[in-house]
Design a protein around this motif. Structure first.
Motif, PDB file in Angstrom:
ATOM      1  N   PRO A 282       3.391  11.348  -4.508  1.00  0.00           N
ATOM      2  CA  PRO A 282       2.856  10.286  -3.650  1.00  0.00           C
ATOM      3  C   PRO A 282       2.383   9.080  -4.470  1.00  0.00           C
ATOM      4  O   PRO A 282       2.103   9.194  -5.660  1.00  0.00           O
ATOM      5  N   LEU A 283       2.279   7.949  -3.806  1.00  0.00           N
ATOM      6  CA  LEU A 283       1.745   6.737  -4.428  1.00  0.00           C
ATOM      7  C   LEU A 283       0.230   6.859  -4.464  1.00  0.00           C
ATOM      8  O   LEU A 283      -0.423   6.927  -3.429  1.00  0.00           O
ATOM      9  N   ARG A 284      -0.341   6.904  -5.641  1.00  0.00           N
ATOM     10  CA  ARG A 284      -1.768   7.173  -5.773  1.00  0.00           C
ATOM     11  C   ARG A 284      -2.565   5.872  -5.917  1.00  0.00           C
ATOM     12  O   ARG A 284      -2.003   4.802  -6.171  1.00  0.00           O
ATOM     13  N   GLN A 285      -3.860   6.014  -5.757  1.00  0.00           N
ATOM     14  CA  GLN A 285      -4.772   4.865  -5.823  1.00  0.00           C
ATOM     15  C   GLN A 285      -4.773   4.234  -7.209  1.00  0.00           C
ATOM     16  O   GLN A 285      -4.866   4.925  -8.218  1.00  0.00           O
ATOM     17  N   TRP A 286      -4.643   2.923  -7.255  1.00  0.00           N
ATOM     18  CA  TRP A 286      -4.663   2.091  -8.470  1.00  0.00           C
ATOM     19  C   TRP A 286      -3.528   2.445  -9.440  1.00  0.00           C
ATOM     20  O   TRP A 286      -3.640   2.283 -10.645  1.00  0.00           O
ATOM     21  N   GLN A 287      -2.425   2.889  -8.899  1.00  0.00           N
ATOM     22  CA  GLN A 287      -1.265   3.225  -9.730  1.00  0.00           C
ATOM     23  C   GLN A 287      -0.659   1.951 -10.307  1.00  0.00           C
ATOM     24  O   GLN A 287      -0.408   0.990  -9.578  1.00  0.00           O
ATOM     25  N   PRO A 288      -0.404   1.902 -11.607  1.00  0.00           N
ATOM     26  CA  PRO A 288       0.249   0.719 -12.184  1.00  0.00           C
ATOM     27  C   PRO A 288       1.726   0.692 -11.835  1.00  0.00           C
ATOM     28  O   PRO A 288       2.405   1.721 -11.867  1.00  0.00           O
ATOM     29  N   VAL A 289       2.240  -0.476 -11.496  1.00  0.00           N
ATOM     30  CA  VAL A 289       3.644  -0.621 -11.109  1.00  0.00           C
ATOM     31  C   VAL A 289       4.163  -1.954 -11.639  1.00  0.00           C
ATOM     32  O   VAL A 289       3.405  -2.788 -12.151  1.00  0.00           O
ATOM     33  N   ARG A 290       5.475  -2.146 -11.490  1.00  0.00           N
ATOM     34  CA  ARG A 290       6.103  -3.437 -11.740  1.00  0.00           C
ATOM     35  C   ARG A 290       6.570  -3.974 -10.400  1.00  0.00           C
ATOM     36  O   ARG A 290       7.327  -3.325  -9.685  1.00  0.00           O
ATOM     37  N   LEU A 291       6.065  -5.150 -10.025  1.00  0.00           N
ATOM     38  CA  LEU A 291       6.452  -5.777  -8.762  1.00  0.00           C
ATOM     39  C   LEU A 291       7.647  -6.692  -8.989  1.00  0.00           C
ATOM     40  O   LEU A 291       7.643  -7.520  -9.894  1.00  0.00           O
ATOM     41  N   HIS A 292       8.658  -6.529  -8.145  1.00  0.00           N
ATOM     42  CA  HIS A 292       9.822  -7.421  -8.159  1.00  0.00           C
ATOM     43  C   HIS A 292       9.859  -8.164  -6.835  1.00  0.00           C
ATOM     44  O   HIS A 292      10.012  -7.561  -5.769  1.00  0.00           O
ATOM     45  N   HIS A 293       9.693  -9.470  -6.921  1.00  0.00           N
ATOM     46  CA  HIS A 293       9.710 -10.327  -5.736  1.00  0.00           C
ATOM     47  C   HIS A 293      10.628 -11.497  -6.023  1.00  0.00           C
ATOM     48  O   HIS A 293      10.406 -12.245  -6.988  1.00  0.00           O
ATOM     49  N   ALA A 294      11.682 -11.662  -5.182  1.00  0.00           N
ATOM     50  CA  ALA A 294      12.726 -12.630  -5.501  1.00  0.00           C
ATOM     51  C   ALA A 294      13.197 -12.328  -6.926  1.00  0.00           C
ATOM     52  O   ALA A 294      13.546 -11.193  -7.225  1.00  0.00           O
ATOM     53  N   ALA A 295      13.160 -13.316  -7.835  1.00  0.00           N
ATOM     54  CA  ALA A 295      13.573 -13.044  -9.206  1.00  0.00           C
ATOM     55  C   ALA A 295      12.389 -12.822 -10.130  1.00  0.00           C
ATOM     56  O   ALA A 295      12.564 -12.700 -11.344  1.00  0.00           O
ATOM     57  N   ALA A 296      11.184 -12.756  -9.571  1.00  0.00           N
ATOM     58  CA  ALA A 296       9.992 -12.573 -10.395  1.00  0.00           C
ATOM     59  C   ALA A 296       9.743 -11.096 -10.660  1.00  0.00           C
ATOM     60  O   ALA A 296      10.000 -10.240  -9.813  1.00  0.00           O
ATOM     61  N   GLU A 297       9.224 -10.801 -11.833  1.00  0.00           N
ATOM     62  CA  GLU A 297       8.785  -9.457 -12.195  1.00  0.00           C
ATOM     63  C   GLU A 297       7.392  -9.579 -12.794  1.00  0.00           C
ATOM     64  O   GLU A 297       7.175 -10.338 -13.737  1.00  0.00           O
ATOM     65  N   VAL A 298       6.415  -8.841 -12.248  1.00  0.00           N
ATOM     66  CA  VAL A 298       5.036  -8.967 -12.705  1.00  0.00           C
ATOM     67  C   VAL A 298       4.351  -7.610 -12.608  1.00  0.00           C
ATOM     68  O   VAL A 298       4.600  -6.833 -11.683  1.00  0.00           O
ATOM     69  N   ALA A 299       3.505  -7.327 -13.580  1.00  0.00           N
ATOM     70  CA  ALA A 299       2.733  -6.087 -13.556  1.00  0.00           C
ATOM     71  C   ALA A 299       1.688  -6.153 -12.447  1.00  0.00           C
ATOM     72  O   ALA A 299       1.135  -7.209 -12.154  1.00  0.00           O
ATOM     73  N   ALA A 300       1.422  -4.991 -11.843  1.00  0.00           N
ATOM     74  CA  ALA A 300       0.472  -4.945 -10.733  1.00  0.00           C
ATOM     75  C   ALA A 300      -0.148  -3.560 -10.639  1.00  0.00           C
ATOM     76  O   ALA A 300       0.332  -2.601 -11.254  1.00  0.00           O
ATOM     77  N   HIS A 301      -1.213  -3.459  -9.861  1.00  0.00           N
ATOM     78  CA  HIS A 301      -1.817  -2.182  -9.505  1.00  0.00           C
ATOM     79  C   HIS A 301      -1.819  -2.070  -7.979  1.00  0.00           C
ATOM     80  O   HIS A 301      -1.950  -3.071  -7.273  1.00  0.00           O
ATOM     81  N   VAL A 302      -1.710  -0.841  -7.495  1.00  0.00           N
ATOM     82  CA  VAL A 302      -1.649  -0.597  -6.063  1.00  0.00           C
ATOM     83  C   VAL A 302      -2.973  -0.014  -5.588  1.00  0.00           C
ATOM     84  O   VAL A 302      -3.401   1.045  -6.069  1.00  0.00           O
TER      85      VAL A 302
END
Length: 647
Positions: A282-302
């Motif tokens: 499952p997707l857990r709290q504050w899991q680090p991810v890489r967000l891909h939006h359009a052509a952008a890629e940025v580190a994020a937390h969920v």
């Protein structure tokens, strides 16, 4: 129409695009040497209808998945490529999952390299592909057996594209410009050039725009549309844009070229997020991810907004907290991958670009979020107006959803509302909420008048806690100002009162006033004691005497000509007559404070205070030590036509 390829490495995507368009999209030397696509490739093909198809050829190798994601955003039609001799492979499944979470529902399947597989093998792979697509967004997509080497199926595939390029519905209003940038480079003699897809709006040579999230202004010097020089690009087209003197460091893949009023970068976004079915946990709290939006890629937390982690195959609400700002809009699709960028976790749709950092899981906030998640602007606006915080800022709603003026007005026409403009901001209230606001305002101000008859009315901060619905200061100020403009309330001296309300005194204050009035009227009217002296004479408290005198000043019964020195209004009217007589009797109509002192049998100081009071009222004009009068204003003052407020 923009067609995007998807599929495993070495399944023939680039060769197929070349067969369809005549263009080899492997432009990099390394790509040509290794025989694989590394970055995005672009090609164009004219149709008999005059339209031009744009192809985005994406890499199939798992190491270059981020480049595939940069190309997958903004496509209208997906061409899933599966080699007949190889069959379904890992990147086939991952690319298909990406297409699903990005919301692409139109597509076709190209079964390539059919010259390397017999009929039985082709049929078996086609059956596998049909089963893979079952219950997905591409269920029922046609399968074309192709060979880039022999030309088999190429004409049939081209005909399918021509048919798909015919709009199925009436075109939507264009909306403001949003151009998703997927490449940025510099050309000698031309300057900085960007390429990408027009997500909304139109783009023309000479336009002054904004590069977001940096916020740098830019001007379009030249334009290529679908691979050809042009003057104007429209929604859904691929364009190359020459920005001229913009520094290459000021623009990058993943940025947006925007209409200036849309520039409002965000670093915190509430989303609807679906976790892929084959995700191991499952997707857990504050899991680090890489967000891909359009052509952008940025580190994020969920930050998960549900009570429990979002399980594989499930959809839930979450807040993405990004390491840096991006340019986005409500409704934009996105993909998240693990923090190392090795596997796709899921994706979804953005629903709020300005979410709170705290109390983000409160029931009222989640109710608001459910209203924001509605895709239709009118339905979402209606639901938001019926939920906390009971109002919507119109400009922010239109900006974050990238709505043009026609689209916003269309939504407003479908939603009963009250529109309130105040200090440059338009607040929208639902009709039910607005009715409650009006009722609360009348009730609370009326009750204040009953409870404190000696006071003019309550301030806005006194009213705030009692309002239903409860509003922040700015929209409440706007609402009350709107009621004032309609004549439902009167604003005076920073407080609000009902029209027709007159100040009064409670029983104790009325009794004290009768005693004060006797002291400052009658024979002593030209020499009334000051507030402190009154308190001593009556053996009352200083602050009570001052409060009653101030209340009677607001009622117009007295005027404070100097600090703590009050005269009855009728006394000042009598003195005004004396001043007029002095002016008529004096040479040239000019007289001094000593003359008024003698007529009133009072001290010079009080005479000067009275004349300065008349100066403030505009009744007398000082010239050195002398005064002249404005006879017409004096007559109006004596008749009470100049009001009752003390200066």
């Amino acid at each position: 129409m923009i067609v995007g390829t998807a599929g495993h490495i070495d399944h023939g995507k680039t060769a197929l695009v070349k067969a369809l368009t005549g263009t080899d999209t492997d432009r990099l030397a390394e790509e040509q040497a290794r025989g694989i696509s590394i970055d995005l490739g672009f090609a164009y093909a004219p149709l008999p209808s005059g339209q031009i198809l744009g192809f985005v050829d994406v890499p199939g190798h798992e190491r270059f998945m981020r480049n595939m994601l940069a190309g997958a955003s903004g496509i209208d039609f997906v061409l899933l490529v599966v080699a007949a001799d190889d069959g379904i492979m890992p990147q086939t499944r991952e690319h298909l999952a990406v297409i699903e979470v990005l919301g692409v529902t139109r597509g076709a399947v190209a079964l390539t390299k059919c010259d390397l597989a017999d009929e039985a093998r082709q049929a078996a792979v086609a059956e596998e592909v049909t089963a893979l697509l079952f219950d997905g967004p591409l269920a029922g997509a046609p399968v074309f057996r192709c060979s880039a080497r022999t030309g088999e199926g190429i004409d049939a595939l081209r005909s399918a594209f021509e048919q798909a390029a015919v709009p199925a519905t009436e075109p939507r209003p264009e909306g403001p410009l949003r151009f998703a940038i997927d490449r940025a480079f510099s050309l000698p003699g031309a300057g900085t050039v960007i390429t990408g897809v027009l997500v909304s709006g139109a783009l023309a040579v000479g336009d002054s725009l904004c590069i977001s999230p940096l916020g740098r202004e830019a001007r379009v010097r030249a334009l290529h549309v679908q691979g050809r020089p042009g003057e104007r690009g429209e929604r859904g087209q691929r364009c190359g844009v020459n920005l001229g003197k913009i520094d290459l460091h000021d623009v990058a893949r993943g940025d947006f070229l925007l209409a200036p009023h849309l520039h409002a970068p965000t670093q915190r976004i509430d989303v609807l997020l679906r976790v892929l079915t084959d995700e191991p946990r499952p997707l857990r709290q504050w899991q680090p991810v890489r967000l891909h939006h359009a052509a952008a890629e940025v580190a994020a937390h969920v930050a998960v907004l549900e009570e429990a982690p979002v399980a594989p195959g499930a959809t839930g609400r979450a807040q993405l907290v990004l390491d840096r700002p991006i340019a986005a809009a409500v409704g934009d699709r996105f993909v998240i991958r693990d923090h190392e960028g090795r596997r796709t976790i899921g994706g979804g749709r953005m629903i709020d670009l300005r979410p709170p950092q705290r109390r983000r899981k409160q029931p009222r906030r989640l109710e608001q979020l459910a209203a924001m998640a509605l895709e239709d602007p009118a339905k979402s606006l209606s639901a938001q107006l019926a939920a906390w915080p009971w109002f919507v800022e119109q400009d922010g709603f239109a900006r974050d959803r990238a709505l043009g003026e026609p689209e916003m007005q269309l939504a407003l026409a479908q939603v009963p509302h009250e529109s309130v403009r105040h200090e440059g901001t338009t607040y929208l209230f639902g009709t039910a909420s607005w009715s409650r606001l009006e009722q609360t305002a009348r009730r609370e101000v009326g009750q204040f008048h009953e409870r404190y008859p000696q006071l003019l009315g309550p301030s806005i901060r006194r009213l705030m806690p009692a309002f239903d619905p409860r509003l922040p200061l700015e929209p409440l100020t706007a609402a009350l100002s709107h009621m004032v403009a309609r004549g439902q309330l009167v604003r005076e001296g920073g407080v609000y009162r009902l029209p027709g309300h007159r100040l009064g005194l409670d029983r104790d204050d009325a009794a004290l006033w009768r005693r004060i009035e006797a002291l400052i009227g009658g024979p002593a009217r030209f020499r009334p004691p000051r507030a402190g002296e009154i308190a001593q004479e009556l053996r009352a408290r200083d602050f009570e005497c001052r409060r009653v005198l101030k209340a009677m000043s607001r009622q117009g019964r007295v005027a404070e000509i100097a600090p703590d020195h009050f005269f009855l209004r009728e006394t000042l009217t009598e003195i005004a007559g004396i001043v007029m007589e002095l002016a008529r009797e004096s040479d040239g109509g000019a007289f001094g404070a000593a003359q008024l002192r003698d007529r009133l049998d009072n001290g010079r100081k009080v005479a000067i205070q009275l004349l300065e009071y008349f100066d403030r009222q505009g009744l007398t004009l000082r010239r050195g030590d002398l005064r002249t009068v404005d006879a017409r204003r004096f007559e109006r003052y004596r008749e009470g036509a100049l009001g009752t407020a003390a200066a």
